[in-house]
Design a protein around this motif. Sequence first.
Motif, mmCIF file in Angstrom:
data_model
loop_
_atom_site.group_PDB
_atom_site.id
_atom_site.type_symbol
_atom_site.label_atom_id
_atom_site.label_comp_id
_atom_site.label_asym_id
_atom_site.label_seq_id
_atom_site.Cartn_x
_atom_site.Cartn_y
_atom_site.Cartn_z
ATOM 1 N N LEU A 800 -1.546 -31.539 -0.071
ATOM 2 C CA LEU A 800 -2.633 -31.147 0.834
ATOM 3 C C LEU A 800 -2.129 -31.136 2.273
ATOM 4 O O LEU A 800 -1.566 -32.118 2.762
ATOM 5 C CB LEU A 800 -3.803 -32.128 0.707
ATOM 6 N N PHE A 801 -2.336 -30.016 2.969
ATOM 7 C CA PHE A 801 -2.009 -29.906 4.394
ATOM 8 C C PHE A 801 -3.312 -30.093 5.174
ATOM 9 O O PHE A 801 -4.329 -29.462 4.872
ATOM 10 C CB PHE A 801 -1.408 -28.535 4.711
ATOM 11 N N VAL A 802 -3.271 -30.976 6.196
ATOM 12 C CA VAL A 802 -4.481 -31.359 6.928
ATOM 13 C C VAL A 802 -4.423 -30.794 8.349
ATOM 14 O O VAL A 802 -3.462 -31.040 9.077
ATOM 15 C CB VAL A 802 -4.650 -32.890 6.959
ATOM 16 N N VAL A 803 -5.459 -30.039 8.733
ATOM 17 C CA VAL A 803 -5.565 -29.470 10.083
ATOM 18 C C VAL A 803 -6.788 -30.073 10.761
ATOM 19 O O VAL A 803 -7.858 -30.178 10.147
ATOM 20 C CB VAL A 803 -5.699 -27.929 10.026
ATOM 21 N N HIS A 831 0.513 -32.155 8.610
ATOM 22 C CA HIS A 831 -0.724 -32.072 9.389
ATOM 23 C C HIS A 831 -0.422 -31.390 10.713
ATOM 24 O O HIS A 831 0.712 -31.376 11.201
ATOM 25 C CB HIS A 831 -1.339 -33.463 9.592
ATOM 26 N N ALA A 832 -1.469 -30.812 11.313
ATOM 27 C CA ALA A 832 -1.318 -30.085 12.572
ATOM 28 C C ALA A 832 -2.687 -29.959 13.220
ATOM 29 O O ALA A 832 -3.713 -30.331 12.635
ATOM 30 C CB ALA A 832 -0.715 -28.697 12.319
ATOM 31 N N LEU A 841 1.207 -21.989 12.642
ATOM 32 C CA LEU A 841 0.498 -22.816 11.682
ATOM 33 C C LEU A 841 0.703 -22.310 10.262
ATOM 34 O O LEU A 841 0.954 -23.101 9.334
ATOM 35 C CB LEU A 841 -0.994 -22.844 12.036
ATOM 36 N N ALA A 842 0.621 -20.993 10.081
ATOM 37 C CA ALA A 842 0.816 -20.421 8.748
ATOM 38 C C ALA A 842 2.219 -20.737 8.223
ATOM 39 O O ALA A 842 2.391 -21.068 7.041
ATOM 40 C CB ALA A 842 0.579 -18.912 8.785
ATOM 41 N N ARG A 843 3.224 -20.633 9.105
ATOM 42 C CA ARG A 843 4.603 -20.949 8.668
ATOM 43 C C ARG A 843 4.721 -22.410 8.265
ATOM 44 O O ARG A 843 5.357 -22.738 7.240
ATOM 45 C CB ARG A 843 5.591 -20.627 9.789
ATOM 46 N N ALA A 869 -5.278 -17.903 8.490
ATOM 47 C CA ALA A 869 -3.852 -18.248 8.420
ATOM 48 C C ALA A 869 -3.562 -19.095 7.188
ATOM 49 O O ALA A 869 -2.545 -18.903 6.500
ATOM 50 C CB ALA A 869 -3.441 -18.986 9.692
ATOM 51 N N ALA A 870 -4.464 -20.034 6.903
ATOM 52 C CA ALA A 870 -4.282 -20.883 5.725
ATOM 53 C C ALA A 870 -4.326 -20.060 4.444
ATOM 54 O O ALA A 870 -3.542 -20.280 3.514
ATOM 55 C CB ALA A 870 -5.355 -21.974 5.703
ATOM 56 N N ARG A 871 -5.241 -19.091 4.403
ATOM 57 C CA ARG A 871 -5.341 -18.273 3.201
ATOM 58 C C ARG A 871 -4.082 -17.441 2.998
ATOM 59 O O ARG A 871 -3.592 -17.276 1.866
ATOM 60 C CB ARG A 871 -6.589 -17.376 3.294
ATOM 61 N N ARG A 872 -3.541 -16.919 4.090
ATOM 62 C CA ARG A 872 -2.287 -16.153 3.965
ATOM 63 C C ARG A 872 -1.154 -17.038 3.480
ATOM 64 O O ARG A 872 -0.292 -16.610 2.708
ATOM 65 C CB ARG A 872 -1.905 -15.539 5.317
ATOM 66 N N ALA A 873 -1.179 -18.300 3.926
ATOM 67 C CA ALA A 873 -0.066 -19.195 3.603
ATOM 68 C C ALA A 873 -0.098 -19.686 2.161
ATOM 69 O O ALA A 873 0.946 -19.809 1.523
ATOM 70 C CB ALA A 873 -0.069 -20.382 4.560
#
Length: 1011
Positions: A800-803, A831-832, A841-843, A869-873
Amino acid sequence: MDFRILGPLEVTSDGGTVLLPLGGAKQRAVLALLILHRRELVSTDRLVDELWGDRAPPTAAKTLQGYVSRLRKVLGGGVLQTQGHGYCLALDGHDVDAEHFERLVAEARGAAAEGDLEAASQRLDEALGLWRGPPLADIAYEPAVRTAAARLEEMRLATVEDRIDVELARGHDAEVVPELEALVREHPLRERLRAQHMLALYRCGRQAEALAAYQQARRALLDELGIDPGPSLQELEHKILAQDPALDGLQRAPPLARRPRHADAGRRGRLLVGMGCVVLAITLGAVLLELGRNGTASRAAILQANAVGLIDPGSGKLAGAIPVPGSPARMAADGGVVWVGSDDARTLSAIDPRSRSTRSLVAPGAFPTDLAVGEGALWVLDRQQGSVLRINPSYGLVERRIRIGGGGPFLRDRNVLNPWSIAAGAGAVWVTNGSNMLVQIDPRRGRIERRIDAGDPLDGVTVAEGGVWAISGPSSTVLRFDPRRGKVTDRITSVSNANYASPYPIQIEGGAGALWVLNANTGTVARIDPRQRGIVTTIRIGVEHVPLRLAVGPRTVWVASGDGTLTRIDTGTNAADGARIAHSLNDVAVAGGMVLATGAVGSGTVITKGVEAGAAGSLRALPSTFCSPVYHASGTQPRHLIAADLPLQGPFGFQGAQMSEAIQVVLRSNRFQAGRFALGLQVCDDETAREELTGFDKCVANARAYAGVPSVIGVVGPVNSGCASSEIPILNRAPHGPLGMVSPSNTYSGLTRRGAGSLPGEPQSLYPTGRRNYIRIVASDAVQGAAIAELARRLGVRRLFVVRDGEPYGNFLATTVRRGAGRRGVTVAGHATTSLPVATLARRIRRSRADGVFVGAYLTPRAVAVVRAARRAIGPAGAILTPDGFFDDRLAAQAGTAAEGLMVSIAGLPVQALGPAGKRFVRRFSADTGARPLAYSVYAAQAAQVLIDAIARSDGTRRSVTRELFATKVRDGLLGDFEITPSGDTTAGAVTIYRIHDGRRRLVTVIEPAP
């Protein structure tokens, strides 16, 4: 050449035999935009904005020139023209399938109006035969054409419904049943299709199936939207149960034009023509709410949504209603005709109140933010596109689009202040948009003549009493402009120093020898003498009614309010009286000897039998400037006051109004009694007209008033956690206190417990006496964060990546989710913050190999960019989890396809998951108000009951009531079983999870994490 957009984008030549090459998706999108705005100048800036939005590359303008150059070569000379800083597609002599479609539909309307149903059917079939698939199907995913494609698809579906109405009128019931069954499966929430299906089944002798179809419709609406079928569908079910002869297909009446006027209203099977559709009245139930012979409504005289109400100006009562397409809002009177703009349908209906019919319908391809009639045209202001449309009212044609700038895709609802307004007169068209500039448009040339700097932000404009008048909400000022010189000649101020409590002008109109200014914040109407340039009197409407719009008649001023109240002001005496005619109102107009009002789905209309409002003996009341009168049981003198601290305007005004209704339902069920103590209720507004002016100063002022009025023994509210943090310390130090508070909806954890997102010193700094006086009955953000972590585990998220957004809300949730994920075996991959460039962010998300992303933020344009961006990633299969900051009806519209599959959590139980006591309350609320409660309205009701029970157990002092609040133990309550902990939190930790599917928010589950 033939230009085709009713299907994949195509351009053909040589009679349709040669298909021209149109290039890639972006180039095709350019052509599609120019076709949609054919024969109009489309600026380069607008094309760049439509194609790339806020992600336009530095070379966007040059790239656009390349697209245009290649299209010009394909189309040949003279078709695609460069004009100034834009382009125009000159299509004279060329065919556009959308125009052909519109012509055929118009011909069908004309044929139906003449009673020639066969010709109408043929024209509609021919029109629908032009469609080759979904509009612009090959580029529908391009943001530039997505909205237009959706609008075209809606036109197609409405025409299909029109054709079915004609076939039903022709007696072809059995033939349309299979088609309707397929359409209902494809569009389960369209009530018009459901009604047609039910009627066709009934006429085929399949009564049981028709009734089953109603139950299927009801379940679909409840499951998806949490609402019951509308009144038309309900009435059709009743007619089927009663086997009403008017439904019999063998007794159809001829079209309206051939129907005798004296025909029995109860048996009207007539065909109504005009709103861009052919509507068989009996098919859709009662189109007009006809009055009975004794002058009372034959059914509840409550104006429903999607209708224009007709009000008798003498009695002020609802006399009928005319249905119009989705969400009618703004109106503009033109002699005996009223133009009505519909927000959802984006149409304009011309209503004739004398004949109670719709003359014509226009689909201008614009959002009708505001309307004006004058200077030889109908003018439509479109805030979304930042433009003004000139429409020929006789032919319903858009003659010109004038770009004025500004605007944007994020529109508020009609309960929220909208400074965009338009007026026509004094030789010009005038526009305000919240800036300091009054825009003056030359109506003949169709261009901006000048922008006049007023020195203050402008929120509304009118032409009346020999001048152009504008209002400035922030400065509480009315300004007069000289239309020839373009100068401000006079300023009329309501107060010397405007602040959060000052009258906030939201509309100005002229008539009856005066100017009339509607004020938010104070809920008043100011009467101004245009000759003396001063305020003559101020008339109270009441903040509890949420006044929104006004209209001026010959001897009467009418005010439409968000709670459904229509107030009448006598211009001779300035006396005001009102009645509830709707669940909510959007606008009011005067024309043809009638008063017209647009209805909306609102907070509901409370039945106040046995309840008085006003003076309550010697009881000291809270100020009427921001509170309602005292509500109490008839014939009693209340000893104590409960204050309901709620937002009655601004972005949460709709929610606050319904919560107020829920609290009143509970007090009535308790007969305004708590044990041996008689109670009164005052509903107080803690919001301001404009969202950005809040700053919680109003909350501070409210809290000081509650603390300073000894009769106030407890507070229900507030809704906003920031408001609570401002009020708690003041009420904690209240005389003879602390004064107890019960919040139905605050989730900020720092109000009760120290956490990662708490501000320094919280929560101790909120309680200066050292004793707690605040409780909440909804789960806090700490519980929500734990529920989101549990959701990630259940979805099978491994990494899980947390923003987070960098604010206390997002920081706290992000920290809670990270900790909860680790405890549940979900790896936190990184996280970011949302401040990172979206590409960066996507990268980072992609490199983290995350299969899930949590976005701790509120729904803002920046957060939407992060979701994309999250969806693209992580791709379409990855999980995107969001908190209640994304619980917004505009989420799918703003995020587009990136929102598909997105999970949204919100603290509390949904209405569908309530227990027996909760369901009983929902039934009572719906019976009393005519509306289904929102989830937090049930929480407001439970909060009121908790406070009433604490008062009943107390000795009648503030200190004792507060102590009893912390001893609360509820069994079989509206929210089930729960207790209040020493910190003021509830032991009920329900968090509801929704998923976005096909652009709609759908209930998934309820998670209640371990304490």
